[in-house]
Design a protein around this motif. Structure first.
Motif, PDB file in Angstrom:
ATOM      1  N   HIS A  17       0.848  -1.193   0.000  1.00 50.00           N
ATOM      2  CA  HIS A  17       0.000   0.000   0.000  1.00 50.00           C
ATOM      3  C   HIS A  17       0.890   1.251   0.000  1.00 50.00           C
ATOM      4  N   ILE A  18       0.266   2.419  -0.062  1.00 50.03           N
ATOM      5  CA  ILE A  18       1.035   3.655  -0.208  1.00 50.03           C
ATOM      6  C   ILE A  18       1.938   3.931   0.998  1.00 50.03           C
ATOM      7  N   GLY A  19       1.603   3.390   2.164  1.00 49.96           N
ATOM      8  CA  GLY A  19       2.481   3.545   3.323  1.00 49.96           C
ATOM      9  C   GLY A  19       3.819   2.861   3.104  1.00 49.96           C
ATOM     10  N   HIS A  20       3.785   1.671   2.499  1.00 49.67           N
ATOM     11  CA  HIS A  20       5.038   0.977   2.169  1.00 49.67           C
ATOM     12  C   HIS A  20       5.862   1.811   1.185  1.00 49.67           C
ATOM     13  N   ILE A  21       5.192   2.328   0.157  1.00 50.87           N
ATOM     14  CA  ILE A  21       5.902   3.086  -0.882  1.00 50.87           C
ATOM     15  C   ILE A  21       6.527   4.348  -0.291  1.00 50.87           C
ATOM     16  N   ALA A  22       5.790   5.040   0.575  1.00 55.00           N
ATOM     17  CA  ALA A  22       6.312   6.265   1.192  1.00 55.00           C
ATOM     18  C   ALA A  22       7.570   5.993   2.003  1.00 55.00           C
ATOM     19  N   ALA A  23       7.621   4.842   2.675  1.00 50.68           N
ATOM     20  CA  ALA A  23       8.789   4.511   3.496  1.00 50.68           C
ATOM     21  C   ALA A  23       9.990   4.115   2.653  1.00 50.68           C
ATOM     22  N   LEU A  24       9.749   3.542   1.469  1.00 52.63           N
ATOM     23  CA  LEU A  24      10.841   3.000   0.659  1.00 52.63           C
ATOM     24  C   LEU A  24      11.346   3.944  -0.435  1.00 52.63           C
ATOM     25  N   LEU A  25      10.530   4.913  -0.853  1.00 51.94           N
ATOM     26  CA  LEU A  25      10.939   5.838  -1.926  1.00 51.94           C
ATOM     27  C   LEU A  25      12.273   6.540  -1.661  1.00 51.94           C
ATOM     28  N   PRO A  26      12.564   6.963  -0.398  1.00 53.43           N
ATOM     29  CA  PRO A  26      13.846   7.623  -0.158  1.00 53.43           C
ATOM     30  C   PRO A  26      15.051   6.805  -0.614  1.00 53.43           C
ATOM     31  N   GLY A  27      14.945   5.472  -0.580  1.00 50.32           N
ATOM     32  CA  GLY A  27      16.059   4.635  -1.026  1.00 50.32           C
ATOM     33  C   GLY A  27      16.361   4.844  -2.496  1.00 50.32           C
ATOM     34  N   ASP A  28      15.316   4.961  -3.317  1.00 46.18           N
ATOM     35  CA  ASP A  28      15.529   5.186  -4.745  1.00 46.18           C
ATOM     36  C   ASP A  28      16.051   6.595  -5.011  1.00 46.18           C
ATOM     37  N   VAL A  29      15.571   7.573  -4.238  1.00 43.58           N
ATOM     38  CA  VAL A  29      16.084   8.949  -4.379  1.00 43.58           C
ATOM     39  C   VAL A  29      17.590   8.960  -4.116  1.00 43.58           C
ATOM     40  N   LEU A  30      18.003   8.304  -3.044  1.00 40.41           N
ATOM     41  CA  LEU A  30      19.434   8.225  -2.714  1.00 40.41           C
ATOM     42  C   LEU A  30      20.227   7.568  -3.838  1.00 40.41           C
ATOM     43  N   ALA A  31      19.712   6.434  -4.333  1.00 43.38           N
ATOM     44  CA  ALA A  31      20.436   5.683  -5.363  1.00 43.38           C
ATOM     45  C   ALA A  31      20.610   6.506  -6.633  1.00 43.38           C
ATOM     46  N   ARG A  32      19.545   7.155  -7.084  1.00 37.23           N
ATOM     47  CA  ARG A  32      19.626   7.955  -8.309  1.00 37.23           C
ATOM     48  C   ARG A  32      20.556   9.158  -8.134  1.00 37.23           C
ATOM     49  N   TYR A  33      20.527   9.747  -6.942  1.00 33.65           N
ATOM     50  CA  TYR A  33      21.411  10.878  -6.662  1.00 33.65           C
ATOM     51  C   TYR A  33      22.879  10.458  -6.716  1.00 33.65           C
TER      52      TYR A  33
END
Length: 541
Positions: A17-33
């Motif tokens: 659900h969107i709660g899972h996505i909200a918690a995990l999105l920062p990991g992808d932001v870090l990786a792309r950065y």
């Protein structure tokens, strides 16, 4: 620089659900950065496939646990791909690579001097005919009196033992369980107290919730943790005399970060220990997972005395995301499922809202009204509007080529300074502030376009008009870099229009005379009638 980013492993017994996505999105932001900076990045995670909840769901649906976990694993992979998660390896705990790594790790852990055998009481349900994992015993917390599971009280955060619960019941059938003695292997976490305390105190960059919860576990008294359990579905215990047991799920799922990195290192011909110990490590999860990353994983790593394995660096632990003012409840069907929202909305819109309004330092609320207004106001009204009106103007008046002119040096100097500013915020886990900083530039760029009035200067002062539009192109190009970690789909579109090969974390100059690609609308407007439709859909689930 080597970077390891470990996203929490979602449990493969139900949809995200969107709660899972909200918690995990920062990991992808870090990786792309970090990739844009040119660093070597391993973004790893996977599906947590073992444990009793999966086995119970399998029984309910007359399927095998593997069929259930594989079904949700495949669903997770689809959701993450469509949301732009750029995993270097997204595995599963039921894979042979993970199981082999964990068994080898545990063999060496057992020889490290921190593991001992002990007879202990474990909850057994006569009605269900099976031993119960701690989380499948429910009752009242002996500390605060609130409802709790046998492993942890979510109300007060206390770590519990099932036999200490008041009014204990089996959460499957509701019957009173009995507690039978059974032999298990234990990790002597209590002997590591001093090392763990020093470790926690040395990591000042952690989020407040991670530090405070970890200190509380230390202060209230650590307890040794069982490494094994009487279960049918899981990883075999690699020790003689324990053939009828499995490795307890908490003692193998957090090792998934290591097993994924080990697999990637082997594929790339890199020494695993050297890479692991030389990397800056980020662990991204919700606050309910904090002790598993700040106490449990470090304890497992410290228990390996045959080799030194670096302990986690940065803990990116989110608070909770609520939904329309209420706690998300999968059992109560009060949730927005990831597989549904990605069918109806732009993935960048979802990413933008869950980062700009995410539960970074406090609980935040998702409402359909705010989500739609965020898309129409910020992504379409500010960002999309600036990009499209600038490039369409060039298309109309300059033969779709970047005007031959000098760009505004003051603006481009400000652009160049934004990279280290936003980058520093991302590295310290302040994603919302980083995104706000970049969107402040978006708003100032719109103001620049309005003040320069190219629709007038195209006739009264064409040289000034050329400078204005050339400057706008430089802003757009660099916005595609700066927003790549957050909004990868729209950023890729812009790079394609401007002929930029890949995102970089430095000022990018677009040459005069460059012919633009075919420009399309970056974001479509969402009709506000959708708000009531979505609210009704949620309430009628």
């Amino acid at each position: 620089m080597n970077i390891i980013i470990g996203n929490a492993w979602p449990y493969a017994n139900g949809s995200l659900h969107i709660g899972h996505i909200a918690a995990l999105l920062p990991g992808d932001v870090l990786a792309r950065y970090f990739r844009a900076k040119g660093d070597t990045v391993f973004l790893v995670s996977g599906s947590d496939c073992h444990g009793t909840p999966v086995a119970i769901r399998a029984k309910q649906e007359n399927k095998t646990p593997e069929e259930i976990s594989d079904y949700y694993h495949n669903e997770f992979v689809c959701c993450f791909n469509r949301l732009g998660f750029s995993y270097d390896l997204y595995g599963k705990t039921s894979s042979s690579e993970h199981k082999n790594f964990v068994k080898d790790f545990h063999k060496k852990l057992y020889d490290g001097g921190y593991v001992y055998e002990k007879s202990t009481l474990q909850a057994y349900c006569n009605q269900c005919g099976q031993f119960l994992p701690d989380r499948f015993v429910k009752g009242l917390c002996p500390h605060c009196g609130e409802f709790a599971r046998g492993d942890q009280c979510e109300a007060c955060g206390s770590v519990l033992e099932p036999e200490n619960l008041l009014q204990a019941k089996c959460s499957i059938c509701g019957k009173l369980p009995e507690f039978r003695p059974t032999n298990h292997l234990y990790l002597a976490v209590t002997r590591m107290k001093e090392q763990l305390e020093i470790y926690i105190e040395s990591h000042s960059g952690w989020r407040k919730n991670a530090y405070e919860m970890s200190k509380r576990y230390i202060n209230e008294g650590l307890r040794d943790r069982s490494l094994t359990r009487d279960l049918d579905w899981g990883i075999d215990v690699p020790k003689e005399g324990f053939e009828d047991k499995k490795i307890y799920i908490w003692a193998e799922n957090v090792l998934g970060y290591l097993s994924c990195c080990f697999t990637l290192c082997r594929q790339k011909g890199i020494d695993f220990c050297e890479f692991w110990n030389s990397s800056r490590q980020y662990y991204v999860h919700g606050k309910d997972n904090i002790p598993f990353h700040t106490i449990i994983l470090p304890s497992l790593l410290l228990g390996r005395t045959d080799v030194r394995l670096k302990l986690p660096d940065d803990i990116i632990s989110s608070e909770y995301l609520t939904l329309e003012g209420r706690k998300i409840s999968t059992s109560g069907n009060w949730a927005i499922w990831a597989k549904d929202i990605i069918e109806r909305y732009n993935p960048d819109s979802i990413r933008y809202f869950l980062i700009s309004n995410g539960p970074e330092k406090r609980d935040t609320d998702f409402t359909w009204r705010e989500f739609i207004n965020s898309h129409n106001g910020e992504l379409l009204g500010a960002y999309g509007n600036f990009v499209n009106r600038s490039l369409v103007f060039i298309q109309k008046y300059f033969e779709n080529k970047v005007p031959e002119a000098q760009y505004n040096q003051n603006i481009t100097q400000s652009l160049a300074k934004l990279y280290p500013c936003a980058g520093g915020l991302i590295e310290q886990g302040s994603f919302k502030e980083a995104l706000d900083t970049i969107f402040a530039l978006v708003r100032s760029a719109n103001k620049y376009f309005d003040e320069e009035q190219p629709w007038i200067t195209i006739r009264s002062d064409v040289e000034k008009c050329r400078e204005t539009l050339n400057t706008c192109v430089q802003i757009i190009a660099n916005l595609s870099n700066l927003l790549e970690p957050f909004l990868p789909f729209s950023s890729a579109k812009i790079r394609n229009w401007l002929g930029i090969d890949k995102a970089t974390w430095q000022f990018t100059e677009i040459p005069s005379g460059l012919e633009l690609g075919k420009v399309e609308i970056l974001f479509d407007r969402i009709d506000k009638k959708v708000i009531r439709k979505e609210e009704a859909r949620l309430k009628g689930q």
